[in-house]
Design an enzyme around this catalytic site. Structure first.
Site, PDB file in Angstrom:
ATOM      1  N   LYS A  68       0.865  -1.189   0.000  1.00 61.31           N
ATOM      2  CA  LYS A  68       0.000   0.000   0.000  1.00 61.31           C
ATOM      3  C   LYS A  68       0.891   1.226   0.000  1.00 61.31           C
ATOM      4  CE  LYS A  68      -4.118   1.789   0.230  1.00 61.31           C
ATOM      5  NZ  LYS A  68      -3.721   2.544  -0.982  1.00 61.31           N
ATOM      6  N   LYS A  92       4.673   2.340   8.625  1.00 57.80           N
ATOM      7  CA  LYS A  92       3.455   3.101   8.935  1.00 57.80           C
ATOM      8  C   LYS A  92       2.254   2.155   9.056  1.00 57.80           C
ATOM      9  CE  LYS A  92       3.329   6.886   6.579  1.00 57.80           C
ATOM     10  NZ  LYS A  92       3.044   7.845   5.483  1.00 57.80           N
ATOM     11  N   LYS A 104       5.282   1.983  -2.770  1.00 57.03           N
ATOM     12  CA  LYS A 104       5.224   3.383  -3.215  1.00 57.03           C
ATOM     13  C   LYS A 104       5.514   3.423  -4.703  1.00 57.03           C
ATOM     14  CE  LYS A 104       4.530   7.473  -1.330  1.00 57.03           C
ATOM     15  NZ  LYS A 104       3.706   7.834  -0.167  1.00 57.03           N
ATOM     16  N   THR A 188      -5.378  12.756   6.126  1.00 55.73           N
ATOM     17  CA  THR A 188      -4.010  12.878   6.645  1.00 55.73           C
ATOM     18  C   THR A 188      -3.966  13.958   7.712  1.00 55.73           C
ATOM     19  OG1 THR A 188      -3.141  12.150   4.528  1.00 55.73           O
ATOM     20  CG2 THR A 188      -1.601  13.316   5.968  1.00 55.73           C
ATOM     21  N   ASN A 219      -2.559  19.474   0.098  1.00 55.76           N
ATOM     22  CA  ASN A 219      -3.623  18.671   0.710  1.00 55.76           C
ATOM     23  C   ASN A 219      -3.416  18.535   2.224  1.00 55.76           C
ATOM     24  OD1 ASN A 219      -4.720  16.115   1.813  1.00 55.76           O
ATOM     25  ND2 ASN A 219      -5.633  15.926  -0.198  1.00 55.76           N
ATOM     26  N   SER A 356      -7.484   5.291   3.524  1.00 55.67           N
ATOM     27  CA  SER A 356      -7.327   4.496   2.298  1.00 55.67           C
ATOM     28  C   SER A 356      -7.720   3.048   2.583  1.00 55.67           C
ATOM     29  CB  SER A 356      -5.875   4.523   1.820  1.00 55.67           C
ATOM     30  OG  SER A 356      -5.670   5.589   0.932  1.00 55.67           O
TER      31      SER A 356
END
Ligand code: NAD
Length: 428
Positions: A68, A92, A104, A188, A219, A356
């Site tokens: 992810k 994370k 990523k 976030t 963002n 997510s």
């Protein structure tokens, strides 16, 4: 030559190792990315010419679940950077106990130089190139720097065309109408805000008396600045790539956001205009923002902002890392000696990947949640994992960063060992 971002990231692992009882096999496993893909993406430009862009996808570890992690569009994207970001995603997801590994992606491009149609062709081309490498049970991309819900929608659509099957769960951060989750756009910042809400009382700093500087107004940065200002914190400085603004008595964040959002065309996609154009402020540089005399500093732009060169000049007492990797490991040591509390990226900005995860769950179950449900679950997750990390840091007298890595390593070590370790086979 400066140290690579990945070797800098790995130093955090080394520091945490002495506080965990984890098998040597598991540690060795975590020092290497599982698989890295490098692709060339041909894109037909509006003027008829052909340009080839370089793209990457790294799946660092998938022991605890499918990979992810976001996709970054930036001219400085390199394999080293993508690998480091995938490493952080692994930790994370383990910090938050999400059933995911770390991955990523990135494309080396300045997206502001492309037309919207070129951007769409690039995004679809990227998915064409990595389609065999991703999937709802394999690796699930999401937005990162300079990618957004529109781009995620194109990516999901392209993957569905290739598979001849609508597959919303292959990408998260999509527009709501294409299966996105309510609350993903603010997740976030909201997650970071929950961490701050849980931790600030420990410092005896009431919001009205707490000054905050926020670096980055995208963002993550714009939303956290707004949430903090709504909660009565004094947000005295914000900045974007073009510079920053400072006002000792506090900035009017909603009006700065409105100003940025009023820009149209490609500017509406990227908020291109600078916060420098807003009135009632002093203009400051990004470097000046980092070293302002404030209580709390929130880096929310890019990595490597607080380095050995400027760490000694940091005056904030507390740092909440909303960006990924804003502090180098060399700067960590200096800040620790100065007694600065650094709440690390792998905890503070994990709200994005947590929602997510919620989006992926909703796509797979076909049952969609209200914004209130999303925020309640997010708060529960963020606060639920922050408290044990704080306890660990107090008990072991270690930094919050090392404590977060210890917390994650325990989970990762257990999962890797459950597949079989040297000790298991030697004793068989
Ligand atoms: P974004 O593209 O929306 O915004 C980036 C912001 O940083 C922009 O305002 C840009 O002008 C500014 N910026 C760029 N270079 C700068 C510089 N040198 N100095 C100051 N400002 C600069 O990106 P975002 O999604 O807000 O991501 C910001 C950071 O947060 C990144 O490190 C990203 O990896 C991290 N992050 C984002 C999410 C998410 O869900 N968006 C989740 C986790 C982590």
């Amino acid at each position: 030559m400066s140290k690579s971002l990945f070797s800098d990231a790995s130093e955090r692992l080394e520091r945490a190792m002495k506080y965990v009882s984890i098998s040597e096999d598991a540690l060795e496993h975590l020092k290497h990315p599982k698989i890295s893909l490098s692709v060339s993406i041909p894109v037909r430009m509006d003027n008829g010419s052909l340009r080839i862009f370089q793209g990457y996808r790294v799946r660092y570890d998938d022991t605890r679940g499918p990979g992810k992690g976001g996709v970054r569009y930036h001219p400085n994207v390199t394999l080293d950077e993508v690998q480091s970001l995938a490493f952080w995603m692994t930790f994370k997801c383990a910090v938050l106990n999400l059933p995911f590994g770390g991955a990523k992606g990135g494309v080396t491009v300045n997206p502001k130089e492309l037309s919207k149609l070129e951007l769409e062709r690039l995004s679809r081309g990227y998915i064409d190139a990595i389609a065999d490498f991703i999937g709802p049970d394999v690796d699930i991309p999401a937005p990162d720097v300079y990618t957004n819900p529109m781009i995620m929608g194109w990516m999901m659509d392209q993957y569905s065309i290739i598979r001849r099957q609508l597959t919303p769960a292959v990408v998260t951060g999509k527009p709501i109408t294409l299966g996105g989750s309510l609350g993903r756009d603010t997740a976030t910042a909201m997650g970071a805000f929950f961490v701050m809400e849980a931790m600030m009382p420990k410092f005896d700093l009431p919001p009205q008396e707490t000054s905050v500087a926020v670096q980055g107004f995208g963002n993550a940065g714009a939303h956290i600045a707004e949430l903090l200002s709504k909660a009565s914190y004094k947000v005295v400085a914000v900045s974007d790539s073009q510079g920053g603004v400072y006002c000792k008595k506090g900035l009017d964040i909603p009006s700065i956001r409105r100003f940025k959002e009023s820009q149209k065309g490609i500017k509406a996609l990227y908020c291109e205009d600078s916060v420098c154009n807003v009135v009632e402020h002093e203009i400051i540089s990004n470097q000046e923002l980092l070293t302002l005399d404030v209580d709390v500093l929130v880096p929310a732009a890019l990595e490597n902002q607080i380095t050995e060169a400027n760490a000694k000049d940091i005056k904030a007492k507390i740092i909440f890392e909303v960006a990924n990797g804003p502090t180098t490991s060399g700067a960590d040591k200096i800040l620790e000696e100065k007694g600065v509390y650094v709440f690390p990226d792998i905890l503070v900005n994990a709200g994005g990947v947590t929602v997510s995860y919620f989006e992926w769950v909703q796509n797979r179950s076909g049952l969609y949640w209200t914004q209130q449900e999303v925020n309640q679950r997010l708060k529960q997750k963020m606060v639920g994992e922050t408290e044990p990390i704080w306890q660990l840091s107090q008990e072991l007298d270690i930094s919050m960063r090392t404590a977060a890595y210890v917390h994650a390593l325990n989970r990762l070590g257990e999962a890797i060992s459950a597949k079989g370790t040297r000790d298991y086979y030697l004793s068989a």
